[in-house]
Design a protein around this motif. Structure first.
Motif, PDB file in Angstrom:
ATOM      1  N   HIS A 139       0.871  -1.026   0.273  1.00 47.19           N
ATOM      2  CA  HIS A 139      -0.464   0.031   0.835  1.00 47.19           C
ATOM      3  C   HIS A 139       0.625   1.070  -0.078  1.00 47.19           C
ATOM      4  O   HIS A 139       0.430   2.569  -0.883  1.00 47.19           O
ATOM      5  N   ASN A 140       2.024   0.834   1.227  1.00 45.88           N
ATOM      6  CA  ASN A 140       2.792   2.308   1.118  1.00 45.88           C
ATOM      7  C   ASN A 140       3.334   2.751  -0.771  1.00 45.88           C
ATOM      8  O   ASN A 140       2.909   4.328  -0.463  1.00 45.88           O
ATOM      9  N   GLU A 141       3.984   1.859  -0.555  1.00 47.82           N
ATOM     10  CA  GLU A 141       4.389   1.743  -2.052  1.00 47.82           C
ATOM     11  C   GLU A 141       3.288   2.045  -3.580  1.00 47.82           C
ATOM     12  O   GLU A 141       3.805   3.356  -3.961  1.00 47.82           O
ATOM     13  N   ALA A 142       2.248   1.504  -3.132  1.00 47.64           N
ATOM     14  CA  ALA A 142       1.602   1.848  -4.438  1.00 47.64           C
ATOM     15  C   ALA A 142       0.932   3.366  -4.484  1.00 47.64           C
ATOM     16  O   ALA A 142       0.628   4.475  -5.425  1.00 47.64           O
ATOM     17  N   ARG A 143       0.704   3.916  -2.851  1.00 48.43           N
ATOM     18  CA  ARG A 143       0.212   5.612  -2.534  1.00 48.43           C
ATOM     19  C   ARG A 143       1.423   6.146  -3.447  1.00 48.43           C
ATOM     20  O   ARG A 143       1.225   7.101  -4.110  1.00 48.43           O
ATOM     21  N   GLU A 144       2.829   6.029  -2.999  1.00 50.23           N
ATOM     22  CA  GLU A 144       3.587   6.762  -3.334  1.00 50.23           C
ATOM     23  C   GLU A 144       3.788   7.162  -4.953  1.00 50.23           C
ATOM     24  O   GLU A 144       3.717   8.240  -5.535  1.00 50.23           O
ATOM     25  N   ARG A 145       3.495   5.699  -5.516  1.00 55.71           N
ATOM     26  CA  ARG A 145       3.984   6.471  -7.269  1.00 55.71           C
ATOM     27  C   ARG A 145       1.888   6.527  -7.599  1.00 55.71           C
ATOM     28  O   ARG A 145       2.480   6.990  -8.556  1.00 55.71           O
ATOM     29  N   ALA A 146       1.507   5.982  -7.108  1.00 56.71           N
ATOM     30  CA  ALA A 146      -0.154   7.685  -7.448  1.00 56.71           C
ATOM     31  C   ALA A 146       0.132   8.532  -7.411  1.00 56.71           C
ATOM     32  O   ALA A 146      -0.023   9.314  -8.249  1.00 56.71           O
ATOM     33  N   ILE A 147       0.970   8.942  -6.443  1.00 53.17           N
ATOM     34  CA  ILE A 147       0.758  10.499  -5.978  1.00 53.17           C
ATOM     35  C   ILE A 147       2.208  11.438  -7.262  1.00 53.17           C
ATOM     36  O   ILE A 147       1.754  12.041  -7.696  1.00 53.17           O
ATOM     37  N   THR A 148       3.283  10.311  -7.427  1.00 56.90           N
ATOM     38  CA  THR A 148       3.081  11.120  -8.388  1.00 56.90           C
ATOM     39  C   THR A 148       3.505  11.249  -9.472  1.00 56.90           C
ATOM     40  O   THR A 148       3.340  11.843 -10.869  1.00 56.90           O
ATOM     41  N   ALA A 149       2.328  10.701 -10.456  1.00 52.62           N
ATOM     42  CA  ALA A 149       1.879  10.042 -11.840  1.00 52.62           C
ATOM     43  C   ALA A 149       1.079  10.724 -11.938  1.00 52.62           C
ATOM     44  O   ALA A 149       0.567  12.155 -12.810  1.00 52.62           O
ATOM     45  N   TYR A 150      -0.064  11.630 -10.203  1.00 52.61           N
ATOM     46  CA  TYR A 150      -0.645  13.053 -10.378  1.00 52.61           C
ATOM     47  C   TYR A 150      -0.014  14.344 -10.378  1.00 52.61           C
ATOM     48  O   TYR A 150      -0.631  15.034 -11.138  1.00 52.61           O
TER      49      TYR A 150
END
Length: 432
Positions: A413-424
């Protein structure tokens, strides 16, 4: 004589357009059309929503026949059906209630133009909302994009409005006396009866008074189940607001959210297909089909997400708190386009309403009007601790939870969260 065309208002009582037709001084012949332009998109030929509509139409038909009238039930393209009826009956025009979704507005425009060409009236009324179109606007005469000021203006306007029931049932003597007709069978409309039933609404004082205390606890069956009945109009919004004012202000706010989303879609119809704000239209979604399939099936390894998806697949319902969690997971943890999730919900939800579904998915994605910030990401485990700490809801829908048969989490979850924020952030940078 007038036709009254029932659409998203499947009730004879407290029906605004029906009331105005019955008090027009002309006889009224009721009509319902199974719209082939809509039905063609439904892949499940045992769709429970069609069963609910068919049952509601049948009930109305029986009541009208007891009054010596009937409900004409037709199947086809509305503009063609109505044009044919103008040849069969000596009509002065059509009355109906307004719909605000893009397809409905285009359909109604075509029918209005057809009626104009024939020299007949097409008259529509506000019924499925308390306030519509340009009735709740900012001081600058623009649509509200933020809920709280919209709500405050709505409440102020409501105090100065009547919003009284439209007592259509008092004027049934104006119904056109008609020979008996039959409701089309499921086979005739290309569907079959579903075993899945739309639950009856629970509008008891006990349920509504406790709503703000229990609404976030999915293990409890503590919601009103009113949403499909508002969607198809078997309950009037005026009746619902009256109960909300009497019993629970929090529940009233949810009804106002519905109108907020409905008027957003009316004013910004493109938001049904694109992110409301352009800066989020360049997000590089991963859109992994295998991961999407696991989300759809409730096999992600995140128990609250899986419980919600399994509840949806089995019942056509999902608790609102869980809807937020599963939506956030799909968009942020899996970085899958919110439109994929919106389309899946559209296929499964008994209470599917485009404006609310699109509005809530864009809220979860952080791309819509008055949405949560894009960097806010629900933690599925934290949500369990807050709202299902004893795993009652989870175990109801995921019986293998806690055993070796239950899959491990499909992402960190934590890695996925950072991946999403970067994409945004990248999308925002592209748009500038």
């Amino acid at each position: 004589m007038l036709l009254f065309w029932f659409r998203r208002d499947l009730r004879l009582h407290d029906n605004a357009g029906f009331y105005h037709a019955l008090t027009s001084g002309k006889k009224v012949l009721p009509l319902f059309i199974f719209d082939t332009d809509i039905l063609a998109y439904l892949e499940d030929k045992a769709d429970a929503r069609i069963t609910f509509i068919h049952d509601s139409v049948t009930e109305m038909h029986q009541k009208l026949q007891a009054l010596g009238s009937t409900l004409l039930v037709k199947f086809g393209k509305p503009v063609e059906v109505i044009e044919q009826l103008t040849k069969e009956y000596d009509l002065d025009g059509i009355y109906t209630n307004r719909d605000y979704e893009p397809y409905a507005r285009e359909r109604d425009k075509q029918i209005y133009e057809k009626m104009q060409a024939l020299g007949l009236a097409y008259t529509s009324f506000k019924d499925q909302v308390i306030f519509e179109r340009n009735e709740i606007m900012t001081q600058g005469d623009t649509p509200y994009k933020v809920y709280t000021p919209y709500k405050n203006t709505w409440l102020k306007a409501f105090k100065n409005s009547m919003a009284e029931p439209c007592e259509s049932e008092k004027h049934f003597d104006q119904l056109y006396q008609h020979k008996k007709t039959q409701v089309l069978s499921f086979k005739e409309i290309g569907f079959k009866k579903s075993d899945l039933q739309v639950p009856k609404p629970d509008l008891s004082a006990a349920t509504l008074k406790r709503y703000d205390e229990t609404r976030n606890l999915p293990a409890l069956d503590a919601t009103s189940h009113l949403s499909p009945h508002l969607r198809f109009g078997t309950t009037s919004i005026r009746e619902a607001v009256k109960l909300a004012l009497k019993h629970n202000g929090t529940w009233l706010q949810e009804l106002i959210w519905r109108e907020f989303f409905m008027q957003l879609l009316f004013h910004y119809p493109a938001s049904a297909k694109d992110s409301f704000y352009p800066k989020f239209r360049q997000i590089e979604w991963r859109n992994d089909e295998a991961e999407f399939k696991r989300w759809c099936e409730g096999k992600t390894g995140f128990p609250l997400v899986d419980a919600g998806m399994r509840e949806l697949n089995e019942t056509g319902f999902m608790h609102n708190r869980v809807r937020m969690v599963v939506a956030s997971f799909l968009i942020k943890d899996l970085l899958i386009d919110w439109r994929w999730g919106e389309a899946y919900f559209a296929e499964k939800l008994l209470d599917y309403e485009m404006s609310s579904n699109v509005g809530n998915w864009q809220w979860a994605a952080g791309t819509g009007a008055d949405a949560q910030p894009y960097f806010r990401v629900f933690n599925p485990d934290s949500q369990i601790k807050k709202f299902d700490k004893d795993h009652v809801y989870i175990k109801r829908w995921v019986p293998e939870f806690g055993t070796t048969a239950y899959p491990k989490p499909m992402v960190d979850h934590n890695e996925a969260r950072e991946r999403a924020i970067t994409a945004y952030k990248k999308s925002i940078a592209v748009i500038g």
